[in-house]
Motif scaffolding. Structure first.
Motif, PDB file in Angstrom:
ATOM      1  N   TYR A 174       0.976  -8.248   0.395  1.00 57.35           N
ATOM      2  CA  TYR A 174      -0.105  -7.469  -0.190  1.00 57.35           C
ATOM      3  C   TYR A 174       0.508  -6.250  -0.866  1.00 57.35           C
ATOM      4  CZ  TYR A 174      -2.674 -10.216   3.268  1.00 57.35           C
ATOM      5  OH  TYR A 174      -3.183 -11.242   4.020  1.00 57.35           O
ATOM      6  N   GLU A 175       0.187  -6.042  -2.136  1.00 62.15           N
ATOM      7  CA  GLU A 175       0.641  -4.852  -2.850  1.00 62.15           C
ATOM      8  C   GLU A 175      -0.584  -4.050  -3.230  1.00 62.15           C
ATOM      9  OE1 GLU A 175       4.827  -5.841  -4.893  1.00 62.15           O
ATOM     10  OE2 GLU A 175       3.088  -6.607  -5.979  1.00 62.15           O
ATOM     11  N   PHE A 176      -0.469  -2.728  -3.113  1.00 65.85           N
ATOM     12  CA  PHE A 176      -1.658  -1.911  -3.340  1.00 65.85           C
ATOM     13  C   PHE A 176      -1.319  -0.522  -3.832  1.00 65.85           C
ATOM     14  CE2 PHE A 176      -0.299  -1.741   1.070  1.00 65.85           C
ATOM     15  CZ  PHE A 176      -0.179  -0.390   1.298  1.00 65.85           C
ATOM     16  N   ALA A 208      -9.405   6.003  -1.800  1.00 63.43           N
ATOM     17  CA  ALA A 208      -9.950   4.804  -2.442  1.00 63.43           C
ATOM     18  C   ALA A 208      -8.815   3.847  -2.813  1.00 63.43           C
ATOM     19  CB  ALA A 208     -10.734   5.186  -3.693  1.00 63.43           C
ATOM     20  N   ILE A 209      -9.049   2.564  -2.592  1.00 61.04           N
ATOM     21  CA  ILE A 209      -8.075   1.547  -2.980  1.00 61.04           C
ATOM     22  C   ILE A 209      -8.259   1.268  -4.463  1.00 61.04           C
ATOM     23  CG2 ILE A 209      -7.361  -0.840  -2.656  1.00 61.04           C
ATOM     24  CD1 ILE A 209      -8.290  -0.491   0.307  1.00 61.04           C
ATOM     25  N   LEU A 210      -7.228   1.568  -5.251  1.00 61.46           N
ATOM     26  CA  LEU A 210      -7.295   1.430  -6.699  1.00 61.46           C
ATOM     27  C   LEU A 210      -6.853   0.046  -7.150  1.00 61.46           C
ATOM     28  CD1 LEU A 210      -5.672   4.874  -7.539  1.00 61.46           C
ATOM     29  CD2 LEU A 210      -8.109   4.351  -7.344  1.00 61.46           C
ATOM     30  N   GLU A 211      -5.882  -0.517  -6.453  1.00 62.94           N
ATOM     31  CA  GLU A 211      -5.391  -1.862  -6.768  1.00 62.94           C
ATOM     32  C   GLU A 211      -5.077  -2.567  -5.472  1.00 62.94           C
ATOM     33  OE1 GLU A 211      -2.132  -2.395  -9.467  1.00 62.94           O
ATOM     34  OE2 GLU A 211      -2.960  -0.970 -10.912  1.00 62.94           O
ATOM     35  N   TRP A 212      -5.336  -3.874  -5.447  1.00 62.56           N
ATOM     36  CA  TRP A 212      -5.029  -4.667  -4.257  1.00 62.56           C
ATOM     37  C   TRP A 212      -4.714  -6.078  -4.721  1.00 62.56           C
ATOM     38  CZ3 TRP A 212      -4.544  -3.165   0.775  1.00 62.56           C
ATOM     39  CH2 TRP A 212      -4.376  -4.187   1.723  1.00 62.56           C
ATOM     40  N   LYS A 271      -7.357  -3.469   6.087  1.00 55.79           N
ATOM     41  CA  LYS A 271      -7.707  -4.590   5.206  1.00 55.79           C
ATOM     42  C   LYS A 271      -6.942  -5.866   5.541  1.00 55.79           C
ATOM     43  CE  LYS A 271      -8.482  -4.474   0.874  1.00 55.79           C
ATOM     44  NZ  LYS A 271      -9.829  -4.879   0.461  1.00 55.79           N
ATOM     45  N   VAL A 272      -5.947  -5.756   6.420  1.00 57.33           N
ATOM     46  CA  VAL A 272      -5.138  -6.929   6.773  1.00 57.33           C
ATOM     47  C   VAL A 272      -5.171  -7.086   8.295  1.00 57.33           C
ATOM     48  CG1 VAL A 272      -2.890  -8.055   6.536  1.00 57.33           C
ATOM     49  CG2 VAL A 272      -3.646  -6.424   4.791  1.00 57.33           C
ATOM     50  N   ILE A 302       2.416  -4.595   2.158  1.00 57.77           N
ATOM     51  CA  ILE A 302       2.345  -5.110   3.529  1.00 57.77           C
ATOM     52  C   ILE A 302       2.771  -6.567   3.459  1.00 57.77           C
ATOM     53  CG2 ILE A 302       0.840  -5.704   5.477  1.00 57.77           C
ATOM     54  CD1 ILE A 302      -1.048  -3.441   4.540  1.00 57.77           C
ATOM     55  N   VAL A 303       3.698  -6.967   4.318  1.00 61.92           N
ATOM     56  CA  VAL A 303       4.060  -8.373   4.428  1.00 61.92           C
ATOM     57  C   VAL A 303       3.641  -8.818   5.824  1.00 61.92           C
ATOM     58  CG1 VAL A 303       5.916 -10.076   4.371  1.00 61.92           C
ATOM     59  CG2 VAL A 303       5.987  -8.093   2.838  1.00 61.92           C
TER      60      VAL A 303
END
Length: 69
Positions: A48-50, A58-62, A15-16, A41-42
């Motif tokens: 980015y916090e997830f 599954a990505i629950l928070e991003w 995603k980055v 991820i920096v």
């Protein structure tokens, strides 16, 4: 069965664009009986916090924020 830490890393890093495995931090956490990975991820001035479900991937928070704010 739960995904491996490497599989979770790959999901988040995808995603980055341009982010590398040196820029990611992951921890396995249990929240209300659910197993999930929390991470950060920096990369390129952004943080980015997830949260990612450890079983489905599954990505629950991003969230994305500038490190300069």
């Amino acid at each position: 069965t739960a995904k491996t830490e490497q599989e979770i890393r790959d999901i988040a890093l995808a995603k980055v664009p341009g982010a590398t495995s040196q820029e990611i931090r992951l921890s396995l956490d249990q929240d209300d009986g659910k197993l999930l990975y929390e991470g950060k991820i920096v990369h390129d001035g952004m943080e980015y916090e997830f949260e990612i479900d450890a079983y489905s991937g599954a990505i629950l928070e991003w969230e994305a924020d500038s490190v300069f704010d």
